[in-house]
Design a protein around this motif. Sequence first.
Motif, PDB file in Angstrom:
ATOM      1  N   MET A 181      31.199 -36.566  14.389  1.00 57.54           N
ATOM      2  CA  MET A 181      29.862 -36.541  13.861  1.00 57.54           C
ATOM      3  C   MET A 181      29.352 -35.103  13.964  1.00 57.54           C
ATOM      4  SD  MET A 181      26.423 -38.768  14.760  1.00 57.54           S
ATOM      5  CE  MET A 181      27.250 -39.728  15.910  1.00 57.54           C
ATOM      6  N   TRP A 182      28.611 -34.681  12.949  1.00 57.84           N
ATOM      7  CA  TRP A 182      28.010 -33.353  12.988  1.00 57.84           C
ATOM      8  C   TRP A 182      26.639 -33.387  12.322  1.00 57.84           C
ATOM      9  CZ3 TRP A 182      26.816 -31.409   8.245  1.00 57.84           C
ATOM     10  CH2 TRP A 182      27.540 -31.863   7.155  1.00 57.84           C
ATOM     11  N   THR A 183      25.811 -32.449  12.668  1.00 52.32           N
ATOM     12  CA  THR A 183      24.507 -32.295  12.026  1.00 52.32           C
ATOM     13  C   THR A 183      24.370 -30.855  11.579  1.00 52.32           C
ATOM     14  OG1 THR A 183      23.375 -31.747  14.069  1.00 52.32           O
ATOM     15  CG2 THR A 183      23.419 -34.065  13.450  1.00 52.32           C
ATOM     16  N   SER A 184      23.530 -30.644  10.588  1.00 50.31           N
ATOM     17  CA  SER A 184      23.240 -29.286  10.143  1.00 50.31           C
ATOM     18  C   SER A 184      21.807 -29.235   9.629  1.00 50.31           C
ATOM     19  CB  SER A 184      24.206 -28.843   9.047  1.00 50.31           C
ATOM     20  OG  SER A 184      23.964 -29.547   7.858  1.00 50.31           O
ATOM     21  N   ALA A 185      21.244 -28.053   9.679  1.00 50.58           N
ATOM     22  CA  ALA A 185      19.892 -27.843   9.160  1.00 50.58           C
ATOM     23  C   ALA A 185      19.906 -26.568   8.326  1.00 50.58           C
ATOM     24  CB  ALA A 185      18.887 -27.722  10.295  1.00 50.58           C
ATOM     25  N   ARG A 186      19.198 -26.595   7.226  1.00 50.31           N
ATOM     26  CA  ARG A 186      19.113 -25.410   6.389  1.00 50.31           C
ATOM     27  C   ARG A 186      17.789 -25.400   5.641  1.00 50.31           C
ATOM     28  NH1 ARG A 186      20.465 -26.640   1.000  1.00 50.31           N
ATOM     29  NH2 ARG A 186      21.259 -28.738   0.781  1.00 50.31           N
ATOM     30  N   ARG A 187      17.447 -24.259   5.104  1.00 49.20           N
ATOM     31  CA  ARG A 187      16.231 -24.118   4.310  1.00 49.20           C
ATOM     32  C   ARG A 187      16.603 -23.696   2.905  1.00 49.20           C
ATOM     33  NH1 ARG A 187      10.812 -23.031   6.991  1.00 49.20           N
ATOM     34  NH2 ARG A 187      11.145 -24.028   8.983  1.00 49.20           N
ATOM     35  N   ALA A 188      15.844 -24.175   1.951  1.00 47.28           N
ATOM     36  CA  ALA A 188      16.070 -23.815   0.554  1.00 47.28           C
ATOM     37  C   ALA A 188      14.720 -23.573  -0.103  1.00 47.28           C
ATOM     38  CB  ALA A 188      16.804 -24.937  -0.169  1.00 47.28           C
ATOM     39  N   THR A 189      14.689 -22.610  -0.994  1.00 53.13           N
ATOM     40  CA  THR A 189      13.491 -22.329  -1.780  1.00 53.13           C
ATOM     41  C   THR A 189      13.812 -22.645  -3.226  1.00 53.13           C
ATOM     42  OG1 THR A 189      12.812 -20.588  -0.267  1.00 53.13           O
ATOM     43  CG2 THR A 189      11.811 -20.586  -2.434  1.00 53.13           C
ATOM     44  N   GLN A 190      12.970 -23.462  -3.837  1.00 46.23           N
ATOM     45  CA  GLN A 190      13.170 -23.846  -5.226  1.00 46.23           C
ATOM     46  C   GLN A 190      11.937 -23.468  -6.020  1.00 46.23           C
ATOM     47  OE1 GLN A 190      13.940 -28.030  -4.942  1.00 46.23           O
ATOM     48  NE2 GLN A 190      15.986 -27.715  -4.149  1.00 46.23           N
ATOM     49  N   SER A 191      12.147 -23.182  -7.276  1.00 42.76           N
ATOM     50  CA  SER A 191      11.036 -22.867  -8.167  1.00 42.76           C
ATOM     51  C   SER A 191      10.858 -24.027  -9.132  1.00 42.76           C
ATOM     52  CB  SER A 191      11.332 -21.578  -8.934  1.00 42.76           C
ATOM     53  OG  SER A 191      10.253 -21.267  -9.780  1.00 42.76           O
ATOM     54  N   ASN A 192       9.631 -24.556  -9.190  1.00 44.17           N
ATOM     55  CA  ASN A 192       9.319 -25.662 -10.074  1.00 44.17           C
ATOM     56  C   ASN A 192       8.356 -25.158 -11.136  1.00 44.17           C
ATOM     57  OD1 ASN A 192       7.408 -28.010 -10.855  1.00 44.17           O
ATOM     58  ND2 ASN A 192       9.246 -29.000 -10.065  1.00 44.17           N
ATOM     59  N   ALA A 193       8.620 -25.466 -12.391  1.00 48.15           N
ATOM     60  CA  ALA A 193       7.789 -24.972 -13.486  1.00 48.15           C
ATOM     61  C   ALA A 193       6.344 -25.462 -13.388  1.00 48.15           C
ATOM     62  CB  ALA A 193       8.390 -25.389 -14.822  1.00 48.15           C
ATOM     63  N   ALA A 194       6.144 -26.640 -12.825  1.00 44.95           N
ATOM     64  CA  ALA A 194       4.791 -27.207 -12.767  1.00 44.95           C
ATOM     65  C   ALA A 194       3.971 -26.677 -11.596  1.00 44.95           C
ATOM     66  CB  ALA A 194       4.867 -28.731 -12.687  1.00 44.95           C
ATOM     67  N   VAL A 195       4.592 -26.435 -10.444  1.00 39.13           N
ATOM     68  CA  VAL A 195       3.811 -26.085  -9.247  1.00 39.13           C
ATOM     69  C   VAL A 195       4.209 -24.766  -8.591  1.00 39.13           C
ATOM     70  CG1 VAL A 195       3.249 -28.484  -8.717  1.00 39.13           C
ATOM     71  CG2 VAL A 195       5.311 -27.453  -7.731  1.00 39.13           C
ATOM     72  N   GLY A 196       5.291 -24.137  -9.034  1.00 40.39           N
ATOM     73  CA  GLY A 196       5.706 -22.867  -8.447  1.00 40.39           C
ATOM     74  C   GLY A 196       6.737 -23.041  -7.349  1.00 40.39           C
ATOM     75  N   GLU A 197       6.746 -22.093  -6.408  1.00 40.57           N
ATOM     76  CA  GLU A 197       7.758 -22.066  -5.354  1.00 40.57           C
ATOM     77  C   GLU A 197       7.516 -23.160  -4.313  1.00 40.57           C
ATOM     78  OE1 GLU A 197       9.334 -18.207  -3.689  1.00 40.57           O
ATOM     79  OE2 GLU A 197       8.158 -18.959  -1.998  1.00 40.57           O
ATOM     80  N   VAL A 198       8.587 -23.879  -3.985  1.00 43.53           N
ATOM     81  CA  VAL A 198       8.543 -24.940  -2.980  1.00 43.53           C
ATOM     82  C   VAL A 198       9.643 -24.665  -1.963  1.00 43.53           C
ATOM     83  CG1 VAL A 198       8.760 -27.416  -2.575  1.00 43.53           C
ATOM     84  CG2 VAL A 198       7.677 -26.603  -4.664  1.00 43.53           C
ATOM     85  N   ARG A 199       9.270 -24.578  -0.690  1.00 44.69           N
ATOM     86  CA  ARG A 199      10.245 -24.356   0.385  1.00 44.69           C
ATOM     87  C   ARG A 199      10.543 -25.688   1.063  1.00 44.69           C
ATOM     88  NH1 ARG A 199       6.535 -19.785   1.951  1.00 44.69           N
ATOM     89  NH2 ARG A 199       7.291 -18.078   0.668  1.00 44.69           N
ATOM     90  N   MET A 200      11.841 -25.983   1.181  1.00 46.47           N
ATOM     91  CA  MET A 200      12.263 -27.251   1.763  1.00 46.47           C
ATOM     92  C   MET A 200      13.191 -27.014   2.943  1.00 46.47           C
ATOM     93  SD  MET A 200      10.817 -29.502  -0.204  1.00 46.47           S
ATOM     94  CE  MET A 200      11.653 -31.037   0.055  1.00 46.47           C
ATOM     95  N   SER A 201      13.094 -27.882   3.949  1.00 48.75           N
ATOM     96  CA  SER A 201      14.050 -27.921   5.054  1.00 48.75           C
ATOM     97  C   SER A 201      14.922 -29.147   4.828  1.00 48.75           C
ATOM     98  CB  SER A 201      13.337 -28.060   6.394  1.00 48.75           C
ATOM     99  OG  SER A 201      12.570 -26.923   6.656  1.00 48.75           O
ATOM    100  N   ALA A 202      16.217 -28.975   4.994  1.00 49.53           N
ATOM    101  CA  ALA A 202      17.151 -30.091   4.828  1.00 49.53           C
ATOM    102  C   ALA A 202      17.925 -30.275   6.123  1.00 49.53           C
ATOM    103  CB  ALA A 202      18.106 -29.825   3.679  1.00 49.53           C
ATOM    104  N   THR A 203      17.963 -31.504   6.597  1.00 50.73           N
ATOM    105  CA  THR A 203      18.745 -31.847   7.777  1.00 50.73           C
ATOM    106  C   THR A 203      19.774 -32.884   7.362  1.00 50.73           C
ATOM    107  OG1 THR A 203      16.844 -31.456   9.190  1.00 50.73           O
ATOM    108  CG2 THR A 203      18.631 -32.750  10.128  1.00 50.73           C
ATOM    109  N   SER A 204      21.020 -32.658   7.724  1.00 47.59           N
ATOM    110  CA  SER A 204      22.105 -33.567   7.356  1.00 47.59           C
ATOM    111  C   SER A 204      22.784 -34.106   8.606  1.00 47.59           C
ATOM    112  CB  SER A 204      23.152 -32.839   6.513  1.00 47.59           C
ATOM    113  OG  SER A 204      22.573 -32.337   5.343  1.00 47.59           O
TER     114      SER A 204
END
Length: 68
Positions: free
Chosen positions: A1-24
Amino acid sequence: MWTSARRATQSNAAVGEVRMSATSLSAMGMPMALRLVAVHTPADGRSRARIARLPAEPGLPPVDHSHR
């Protein structure tokens, strides 16, 4: 079993930049079981507010982030 965490920045045409944290979480060696779960959450208040503004299906209730 393993876990990981990362951050991603996405650009959405309707609202602009959205920063997300992802944990797996991955559970290896478990046949016939869900092996990977990934949870994406807003990384900050500005991103949370922008996600709430994203267009939704008509008739759905507004986004509620109070479940934290």
